[in-house]
Write a protein that holds these residues in place. Structure first.
Motif, PDB file in Angstrom:
ATOM      1  N   CYS A 218       0.853  -1.185   0.000  1.00  0.00           N
ATOM      2  CA  CYS A 218       0.000   0.000   0.000  1.00  0.00           C
ATOM      3  C   CYS A 218       0.890   1.236   0.000  1.00  0.00           C
ATOM      4  CB  CYS A 218      -0.953   0.009   1.195  1.00  0.00           C
ATOM      5  SG  CYS A 218      -0.138   0.109   2.815  1.00  0.00           S
ATOM      6  N   GLN A 259       0.640  -4.302   4.037  1.00  0.00           N
ATOM      7  CA  GLN A 259      -0.600  -4.507   4.772  1.00  0.00           C
ATOM      8  C   GLN A 259      -0.816  -5.998   4.967  1.00  0.00           C
ATOM      9  OE1 GLN A 259      -3.748  -2.533   2.603  1.00  0.00           O
ATOM     10  NE2 GLN A 259      -3.877  -0.941   4.127  1.00  0.00           N
ATOM     11  N   GLN A 260      -1.184  -6.380   6.189  1.00  0.00           N
ATOM     12  CA  GLN A 260      -1.435  -7.782   6.525  1.00  0.00           C
ATOM     13  C   GLN A 260      -2.894  -7.929   6.934  1.00  0.00           C
ATOM     14  OE1 GLN A 260       1.379  -9.776   6.609  1.00  0.00           O
ATOM     15  NE2 GLN A 260       0.508 -11.705   7.238  1.00  0.00           N
ATOM     16  N   VAL A 261      -3.616  -8.838   6.301  1.00  0.00           N
ATOM     17  CA  VAL A 261      -5.007  -9.069   6.650  1.00  0.00           C
ATOM     18  C   VAL A 261      -5.199 -10.552   6.919  1.00  0.00           C
ATOM     19  CG1 VAL A 261      -5.852  -7.136   5.285  1.00  0.00           C
ATOM     20  CG2 VAL A 261      -5.692  -9.376   4.249  1.00  0.00           C
ATOM     21  N   GLU A 265     -10.708 -10.688   6.165  1.00  0.00           N
ATOM     22  CA  GLU A 265     -10.472  -9.414   5.482  1.00  0.00           C
ATOM     23  C   GLU A 265     -10.430  -8.244   6.454  1.00  0.00           C
ATOM     24  OE1 GLU A 265     -13.243  -8.923   2.361  1.00  0.00           O
ATOM     25  OE2 GLU A 265     -12.550 -10.656   1.213  1.00  0.00           O
ATOM     26  N   LYS A 266      -9.867  -8.486   7.622  1.00  0.00           N
ATOM     27  CA  LYS A 266      -9.701  -7.451   8.632  1.00  0.00           C
ATOM     28  C   LYS A 266      -8.219  -7.098   8.730  1.00  0.00           C
ATOM     29  CE  LYS A 266     -10.415  -6.450  13.536  1.00  0.00           C
ATOM     30  NZ  LYS A 266     -10.874  -6.993  14.847  1.00  0.00           N
ATOM     31  N   LEU A 267      -7.910  -5.799   8.644  1.00  0.00           N
ATOM     32  CA  LEU A 267      -6.522  -5.358   8.710  1.00  0.00           C
ATOM     33  C   LEU A 267      -5.973  -5.597  10.112  1.00  0.00           C
ATOM     34  CD1 LEU A 267      -4.099  -3.914   7.430  1.00  0.00           C
ATOM     35  CD2 LEU A 267      -5.101  -1.750   8.170  1.00  0.00           C
ATOM     36  N   GLN A 270       0.296  -3.481   9.811  1.00  0.00           N
ATOM     37  CA  GLN A 270       0.797  -2.633   8.729  1.00  0.00           C
ATOM     38  C   GLN A 270       2.139  -2.064   9.151  1.00  0.00           C
ATOM     39  OE1 GLN A 270      -1.822   0.366   6.867  1.00  0.00           O
ATOM     40  NE2 GLN A 270      -0.162   1.823   7.120  1.00  0.00           N
TER      41      GLN A 270
END
Length: 606
Positions: A218, A259-261, A265-267, A270
């Motif tokens: 990102c 970014q790691q999810v 699909e929840k962050l 980062q």
């Protein structure tokens, strides 16, 4: 029941079966090879069996072979005569019980309650169950009798498992993993996860347990706006713990973050991996080039509101500067970060356009000042008052820029350089203008380390700044060498070592008493004690970081240091930004921190 586990149980089974056969009126005749007291015991592969071997045993044979049974279970043995089912003999045997284990919560703590008899001896082990590779032991101890073991909730992770077994030969070990679905354990797992940069383009995820997650790049613009995912044109990558990953980048940029999810699909994580080595975030614009059939291409500038097409008549900053950005792209002034058949990414600097805007603003200010001077000439009685107000405005403007700080250090190794880069980035969050050779390698190569340092020092002192001497074992050795011989051996350090080049100018300031007020010393806890710094350099304050961060920041921000409460908040802010780099330097991933463990007597387990 484990193989060859309990001889008493074997004897008991023999005696009960023998008595049972005799009660049926069938005496046992034994050959000479059998023992007169009981049938022969023959060891075989840690199993045991008893069998009459000669034809004289006309009633048949009884064979005891090895088999497994869970501790605490009930074993039933069924025997009968020939022909089958005319006479039967059933036998039930209770195996030793498992230690009774219960997991209970008490506020922030978790209790492991083992309710066993006082004479029961058993082993207890806590470990991380790894999907790939062997388990990682965390704590082990041999215990006796009932026990209550307390765990802090911060030590819980989903893969934390418990192994219990009685201290008997060949005992079966029981494993339970009670925290797999615990929400606190999953939160702790993400808090413990760290992204670690290996090279400029490869990185990996460090975590105690496996994580079902995806990662993507990102773009983080300065100003606190959310990091904008670069998907598309880039894609999400599946992440495996401790597996090296690479993004297809041509160049790296401090504004690029990972970014790691998780699977929902929840962050969760980062990190801007390249900020420490390349400096703080830059005010650059990211251009996305999309390529279509027949060499058709389109460009848009990534902004918080979305991707603005270029050229455009929108009212955004990128749209207003669209023509200049396109000219910079065509002239090769933009840095290409990624290239593919479908498109490309370009980072274009905005500094020169900001300087132009400031130049126009200063021109307007000068015109306003000229008009104001004319008015003041007409009103001489109020001239002094207006001049005093103007002087205060100039001073407040200089204070808003922040004090200049020049960081000097000895490049002992690459890990220490990353630690210095993290400290410099953390200090940039304060009203300080930080200069460090890590961010000026191109200028140093062009000018040379000595010329670069002299220019930085002259500008720093002219602006009332401060020079920070960051001491390490290598820096102390180099200072001692200069103090003893007056010159350093050539080639002892790399061509970019500004610390070595600066000693010829720094030492005279200390020898002639000009250092106080201009210089500040610092070193890192557990790496160097302040008393190890040569006495000549201790004529200025030498602070140990991060334990003395508030005093260190107070010295840097003089003469306009904030009040103590505000200073403590800034120290905590810098400490939080510096802590991941300290953990990575002093405790490499995969190595448990000293003094940290689970359960009673952590760290001294067998």
């Amino acid at each position: 029941m484990g193989t060859g586990k309990n001889l008493k149980m074997r004897k008991s089974l023999e005696e009960q079966l023998t008595q049972g056969w005799r009660s049926l009126g069938m005496p046992l005749s034994r050959p000479k090879s059998c023992s007169p007291s009981r049938p022969t015991l023959l060891p075989a592969a840690s199993c045991w069996r008893c069998k009459c071997l000669l034809p004289l045993c006309s009633l048949g044979s009884v064979v005891y072979d090895c088999f497994e049974a869970a501790l605490g279970s009930e074993v039933r043995i069924w025997s009968y005569t020939q022909p089958r089912y005319e006479k039967e003999l059933n036998l039930t045997q209770q195996l030793p019980a498992l230690p009774w284990l219960n997991v209970s919560a008490d506020g922030d703590n978790v209790h492991l309650v083992l309710n066993v008899s006082e004479e029961q001896h058993f082993g207890l082990s806590l470990y991380w169950n790894q999907v790939q590779g062997p388990p990682k032991p965390r704590w082990h101890k041999n215990l006796t009798g009932p026990q209550i073991i307390t765990l802090n909730h911060t030590d819980l992770v989903p893969c934390l498992c418990i192994q219990v077994w009685p201290l008997e030969p060949d005992s079966v070990r029981t494993n339970i993993c009670p925290f797999r679905e615990d929400p606190r354990a999953h939160q702790n797992l993400w808090r413990a996860a760290r992204l670690r940069l290996l090279t400029l383009q490869s990185w990996l995820l460090d975590a105690p347990c496996s994580l079902p997650a995806e990662a993507a790049l990102c773009w983080q613009a300065p100003g606190g706006d959310p990091c904008q995912p670069l998907v598309p044109p880039l894609s999400w990558e599946n992440v495996t713990v401790d597996k090296v990953l690479e993004f297809p980048l041509l160049k790296v940029h401090p504004n690029l973050c990972v970014q790691q999810v998780n699977s929902w699909e929840k962050l969760q994580l980062q990190e801007c991996l390249w900020a420490d080595s390349l400096g703080p975030l830059k005010d650059d614009v990211l251009l996305l080039e999309t390529r279509g059939p027949q060499d058709n291409r389109s460009l848009c500038a990534l902004e918080p509101s979305g991707c603005t097409s270029l050229p455009s008549k929108a009212s955004t900053r990128a749209a207003r500067l669209g023509e200049y950005l396109l000219q910079d792209l065509q002239s090769g002034q933009c840095l290409q970060l990624w290239d593919d058949d479908l498109g490309a990414l370009w980072a274009c600097p905005m500094d020169k356009y900001i300087h132009k805007r400031w130049a126009l603003l200063w021109l307007a200010c000068l015109l306003f000042a000229a008009a104001l001077s004319l008015i003041l000439l007409l009103k001489k009685d109020h001239a002094k008052g207006w001049l005093r107000l103007l002087k205060q405005d100039v001073r407040s403007g200089a204070a808003a820029r922040g004090r200049a700080a020049l960081l000097l250090y000895s490049a002992d190794d690459s890990g220490f350089e990353r630690l210095v880069g993290a400290l410099a980035s953390a200090l940039c969050q304060l009203p300080l203008r930080v200069a460090v050779d890590l961010w000026s390698r191109r200028e140093m190569s062009a000018q040379g380390p000595v010329a670069w340092f002299h220019a930085q020092r002259r500008q720093n002192l002219q602006e009332g700044g401060v020079v920070v001497l960051l001491f390490s074992p290598g820096a102390v050795a180099l200072c001692s060498e200069w103090l003893q011989e007056g010159v350093s051996a050539p080639g002892a350090h790399g061509p970019h070592d500004a610390f070595r080049a600066s000693l010829s100018c720094v030492l005279p300031d200390f020898l002639q008493g000009r250092a106080p007020g201009r210089y500040v010393g610092a070193c890192f806890d557990r790496l160097l004690h302040p008393d190890s710094v040569p006495a000549l350099f201790r004529t200025v304050p030498v602070f140990s970081l991060p334990s003395q961060l508030p005093d260190f920041l107070g010295a840097l921000l003089q003469p306009r240091a904030p009040r103590p409460g505000r200073l403590q908040e800034r120290a905590e802010q810098v400490s939080r930004a510096l802590q991941p780099a300290l953990d990575s330097y002093f405790h490499p991933p995969g190595t448990p921190a000293p003094g940290r463990g689970l359960g009673p007597g952590a760290g001294d387990g067998t």
